[in-house]
Design a protein around this motif. Structure first.
Motif, PDB file in Angstrom:
ATOM      1  N   ALA A  70      -2.289   9.100  -1.818  1.00  0.00           N
ATOM      2  CA  ALA A  70      -1.341   8.471  -0.902  1.00  0.00           C
ATOM      3  C   ALA A  70      -1.300   9.224   0.429  1.00  0.00           C
ATOM      4  N   LYS A  75      -0.290   6.142   2.693  1.00  0.00           N
ATOM      5  CA  LYS A  75       0.446   5.102   1.960  1.00  0.00           C
ATOM      6  C   LYS A  75       1.552   5.764   1.164  1.00  0.00           C
ATOM      7  N   ASP A  76       2.483   4.939   0.719  1.00  0.00           N
ATOM      8  CA  ASP A  76       3.518   5.406  -0.191  1.00  0.00           C
ATOM      9  C   ASP A  76       2.902   5.488  -1.590  1.00  0.00           C
ATOM     10  N   ASN A  78       4.187   5.082  -4.392  1.00  0.00           N
ATOM     11  CA  ASN A  78       4.649   3.985  -5.256  1.00  0.00           C
ATOM     12  C   ASN A  78       3.845   2.709  -5.046  1.00  0.00           C
ATOM     13  N   GLU A  79       3.224   2.580  -3.891  1.00  0.00           N
ATOM     14  CA  GLU A  79       2.396   1.407  -3.598  1.00  0.00           C
ATOM     15  C   GLU A  79       1.031   1.486  -4.261  1.00  0.00           C
ATOM     16  N   THR A  81      -0.555   1.360  -7.043  1.00  0.00           N
ATOM     17  CA  THR A  81      -0.825   0.935  -8.409  1.00  0.00           C
ATOM     18  C   THR A  81      -2.303   0.615  -8.500  1.00  0.00           C
ATOM     19  N   ASN A  84      -3.071  -2.601  -6.632  1.00  0.00           N
ATOM     20  CA  ASN A  84      -3.082  -2.423  -5.176  1.00  0.00           C
ATOM     21  C   ASN A  84      -4.295  -1.618  -4.718  1.00  0.00           C
TER      22      ASN A  84
END
Length: 170
Positions: A70, A75-76, A78-79, A81, A84
């Motif tokens: 991340a 990126k975050d 949590n995003e 996955t 994603n």
């Protein structure tokens, strides 16, 4: 980024292997439950706990790799996955396919594990119902009421149902 991707794939492969071990144990557990092998069930449960501990450690490693990825991708965490990440890697088809493949393997393995565990849950519930039935039967046999069984002197003999016969001399 390539080494982070390799680390992620390695951790996911190890996680899948551990889940496959759980599937194996769950399959063995089914027969142990059917056989009513309580000591065997205890052994399987201990092995499952060890594997679950390994999985938890691998999940922690995976989260660390995802956090590092991340940062690199801005990126975050949590995003990030797997779904994603597959979308983010449109320009890297090899990595995209590797992640897609491990994602499919993990889904299949966990799906099998869930199905086997549902079956084991049903078997355990049936076993508990049988134990409860047996306990109720034993309690009712022990607590059977005494009957009005009198001898020829008009004394109650105090026998429990079914233990005496018909007295034809009365």
């Amino acid at each position: 980024m390539a080494s982070l991707m390799e680390n992620l794939l390695m951790v996911l492969e190890k996680e899948n292997s551990e889940y496959e071990r759980l599937v194996e144990l769950s399959t063995q557990k089914r027969q142990i439950i059917i056989d009513g092998n309580v000591p065997g069930l205890g052994e399987i449960t201990n092995m499952e706990q060890d594997i679950t501990s390994n999985i938890k450690n691998l999940e922690n490693k995976r989260e660390e790799v995802i956090k590092d990825m991340a940062i690199v991708l801005s990126k975050d965490a949590n995003e990030l996955t797997l779904t994603n990440m597959i979308a983010f890697l449109n320009n890297q088809p090899k990595e995209q396919e590797k992640i897609r493949a491990i994602q499919t393997k993990l889904k299949d393995t966990i799906g099998r594990m869930v199905e086997i565990n549902k079956q084991n849950e049903i078997l355990i519930q049936q076993a508990l119902e049988m134990v409860e039935f047996d306990l109720t039967l034993f309690r009712s046999m022990r607590q059977a009421p005494t009957t009005a069984n009198y001898d020829k002197n008009a004394y109650n003999t105090g026998e429990i149902l079914g233990s005496g016969g018909f007295d034809a001399h009365q």
